[in-house]
Motif scaffolding. Sequence first.
Motif, mmCIF file in Angstrom:
data_model
loop_
_atom_site.group_PDB
_atom_site.id
_atom_site.type_symbol
_atom_site.label_atom_id
_atom_site.label_comp_id
_atom_site.label_asym_id
_atom_site.label_seq_id
_atom_site.Cartn_x
_atom_site.Cartn_y
_atom_site.Cartn_z
ATOM 1 N N VAL A 139 0.853 -1.192 0.000
ATOM 2 C CA VAL A 139 0.000 0.000 0.000
ATOM 3 C C VAL A 139 0.887 1.239 0.000
ATOM 4 N N THR A 140 0.629 2.147 -0.916
ATOM 5 C CA THR A 140 1.346 3.422 -0.948
ATOM 6 C C THR A 140 0.349 4.530 -1.258
ATOM 7 N N VAL A 158 -3.228 4.748 -2.550
ATOM 8 C CA VAL A 158 -4.276 5.489 -1.837
ATOM 9 C C VAL A 158 -4.255 6.941 -2.294
ATOM 10 N N GLN A 159 -5.410 7.464 -2.624
ATOM 11 C CA GLN A 159 -5.510 8.814 -3.172
ATOM 12 C C GLN A 159 -5.475 9.878 -2.068
ATOM 13 N N GLY A 160 -4.684 10.935 -2.284
ATOM 14 C CA GLY A 160 -4.683 12.080 -1.380
ATOM 15 C C GLY A 160 -5.788 13.051 -1.749
ATOM 16 N N ASP A 161 -6.015 14.046 -0.884
ATOM 17 C CA ASP A 161 -7.013 15.067 -1.204
ATOM 18 C C ASP A 161 -6.368 16.205 -1.999
ATOM 19 N N SER A 162 -7.128 17.251 -2.270
ATOM 20 C CA SER A 162 -6.636 18.332 -3.145
ATOM 21 C C SER A 162 -5.483 19.115 -2.538
ATOM 22 N N LYS A 163 -5.233 18.966 -1.252
ATOM 23 C CA LYS A 163 -4.101 19.616 -0.589
ATOM 24 C C LYS A 163 -2.912 18.660 -0.425
ATOM 25 N N GLY A 164 -3.085 17.444 -0.914
ATOM 26 C CA GLY A 164 -2.013 16.462 -0.791
ATOM 27 C C GLY A 164 -2.022 15.701 0.512
ATOM 28 N N ARG A 165 -3.112 15.792 1.263
ATOM 29 C CA ARG A 165 -3.189 15.108 2.560
ATOM 30 C C ARG A 165 -3.673 13.671 2.391
ATOM 31 N N ILE A 166 -3.177 12.791 3.245
ATOM 32 C CA ILE A 166 -3.549 11.382 3.224
ATOM 33 C C ILE A 166 -4.300 11.050 4.511
ATOM 34 N N ASN A 167 -5.442 10.387 4.368
ATOM 35 C CA ASN A 167 -6.222 9.948 5.519
ATOM 36 C C ASN A 167 -5.759 8.545 5.921
ATOM 37 N N PRO A 168 -5.242 8.366 7.137
ATOM 38 C CA PRO A 168 -4.764 7.040 7.557
ATOM 39 C C PRO A 168 -5.839 5.956 7.451
ATOM 40 N N LEU A 169 -7.104 6.328 7.612
ATOM 41 C CA LEU A 169 -8.179 5.342 7.511
ATOM 42 C C LEU A 169 -8.259 4.747 6.108
ATOM 43 N N ASP A 170 -7.924 5.560 5.090
ATOM 44 C CA ASP A 170 -7.914 5.047 3.722
ATOM 45 C C ASP A 170 -6.814 4.008 3.528
ATOM 46 N N ILE A 171 -5.712 4.203 4.227
ATOM 47 C CA ILE A 171 -4.630 3.217 4.175
ATOM 48 C C ILE A 171 -5.072 1.923 4.859
ATOM 49 N N GLN A 172 -5.721 2.067 5.996
ATOM 50 C CA GLN A 172 -6.202 0.884 6.714
ATOM 51 C C GLN A 172 -7.201 0.094 5.863
ATOM 52 N N LYS A 173 -8.092 0.806 5.172
ATOM 53 C CA LYS A 173 -9.095 0.143 4.327
ATOM 54 C C LYS A 173 -8.458 -0.608 3.157
ATOM 55 N N ALA A 174 -7.268 -0.193 2.745
ATOM 56 C CA ALA A 174 -6.606 -0.806 1.593
ATOM 57 C C ALA A 174 -5.879 -2.102 1.934
ATOM 58 N N ILE A 175 -5.742 -2.405 3.215
ATOM 59 C CA ILE A 175 -5.004 -3.591 3.647
ATOM 60 C C ILE A 175 -5.767 -4.864 3.275
ATOM 61 N N LYS A 176 -5.022 -5.839 2.735
ATOM 62 C CA LYS A 176 -5.596 -7.130 2.346
ATOM 63 C C LYS A 176 -4.898 -8.261 3.090
ATOM 64 N N ASN A 177 -5.349 -9.477 2.833
ATOM 65 C CA ASN A 177 -4.743 -10.640 3.488
ATOM 66 C C ASN A 177 -3.280 -10.821 3.102
ATOM 67 N N ASN A 178 -2.948 -10.424 1.855
ATOM 68 C CA ASN A 178 -1.572 -10.620 1.389
ATOM 69 C C ASN A 178 -0.725 -9.346 1.471
ATOM 70 N N GLU A 229 0.403 7.788 12.966
ATOM 71 C CA GLU A 229 -0.834 7.014 12.879
ATOM 72 C C GLU A 229 -0.685 5.837 11.916
ATOM 73 N N ILE A 230 0.005 6.088 10.796
ATOM 74 C CA ILE A 230 0.198 5.010 9.817
ATOM 75 C C ILE A 230 1.086 3.912 10.403
ATOM 76 N N GLY A 231 2.100 4.314 11.158
ATOM 77 C CA GLY A 231 2.960 3.342 11.820
ATOM 78 C C GLY A 231 2.191 2.473 12.801
ATOM 79 N N GLN A 232 1.225 3.061 13.495
ATOM 80 C CA GLN A 232 0.394 2.297 14.436
ATOM 81 C C GLN A 232 -0.474 1.291 13.694
ATOM 82 N N ILE A 233 -1.003 1.722 12.531
ATOM 83 C CA ILE A 233 -1.816 0.819 11.713
ATOM 84 C C ILE A 233 -0.977 -0.363 11.238
ATOM 85 N N ALA A 234 0.233 -0.067 10.768
ATOM 86 C CA ALA A 234 1.124 -1.129 10.296
ATOM 87 C C ALA A 234 1.440 -2.116 11.416
#
Length: 380
Positions: free
Chosen positions: A91-92, A117-137, A158-163
């Motif tokens: 995931v990137t 994972v898509q950022g918003d118009s200001k270039g910000r990334i929502n950590p929840l979107d990263i979490q949603k992208a996680i799969k079994n593999n 926050e992303i480090g905590q998700i990982a």
Amino acid sequence: MIYFDNAATSFPKPTIVYDRIMEVMKEYGANPGRAGHKMALKAGREIYETREILAKLFNIKNPMNVIFTFNCTDSLNLGIKGILNPGDHVVTTSMEHNSVLRPLKHLEKVGVEVTIVQGDSKGRINPLDIQKAIKNNTKMIITTHVSNLTGTIMPIMEIGQIAKKHGLIYMVDGAQSAGVYDIDVEKMNIDLLAFPGHKGLLGPQGTGGLYIREGIEVKELKAGGTGSASDILYQPEILPDKYESGTPNAPGIIGLGEGVKYILETGIENIRKKEEELTSHFIEELLKIDGIKIYGPQDVREQGAVVTINIRDEDSSEVSYILDEEYNIGVRSGLHCAPLAHKTVGSFKQGAVRFSFGPFNTHEEIDLGVKAIKQISKEI
């Protein structure tokens, strides 16, 4: 020249950096780790001192887990290609530099699955979107810390905590943050940290590094002489030797050490404060000029010392050329090796003009930069 291209390479360096590089070249420019004579041993000791001081800066427990490379791209390739295998998922984000995206796209051809994972118009990334992208593999998450286009600061804690929660490897691209923003690999759950020596760490070009957390298996991308275990024909498994085949850039690495010492002595918080003040000054003045488009958060609490603009619909390369030729101001135009980031913030077709500040820029230079933009805006 008024140098506003520090996101590419910081300039100038502290004087001690230049002095030490010259001293190493002239006084003990031998091959470290390859002989037992005094010159080689001295160079080897001072390379290790740079490992130690980098470990201190990033709160790395064992300095031997700091691998020296030739730049951040080198480090990212080692971490990405050394971890991911066919069948793995990574995931990137859309705010990444091509130094992340191109290795991933290369691996995609051989069976690695990539989610951006898509950022918003200001270039910000929502950590929840990263979490949603996680799969079994899913095996790895890779994000930049600070965008090289908009300066947007990513929520790496926050992303480090998700990982960590999902048992994934977290790799951080510290190209725009190392030496300016606090990076604690333990507190932030960073497993792999790629960083250049020639940007915020105030070292010379041709230097960089990769931190590898203890216990993480990374395949080496090259093999050869290490000066250790020379009796065996296979690459040694000990760190850092496993990843450092060939003669190291001793003058550069030792010069990098002096850059990091300068940061620690000056105080990273003082360097950051100055860059924030310069950035705020620049943004405040730009907002007063008609026809200026500013990309990114426009708030130093959310962005580093990178401000990217356009003047109406004018060609970004033309504006950059005028700044250079008529005002002696150095900036970077175009797509900044970050095409998806430009698409994310809406500047892909036009490109953009990037101003990036460093610890040796001044408010007087900011005023001159603003004055030049005002004049160009009136004339073109």
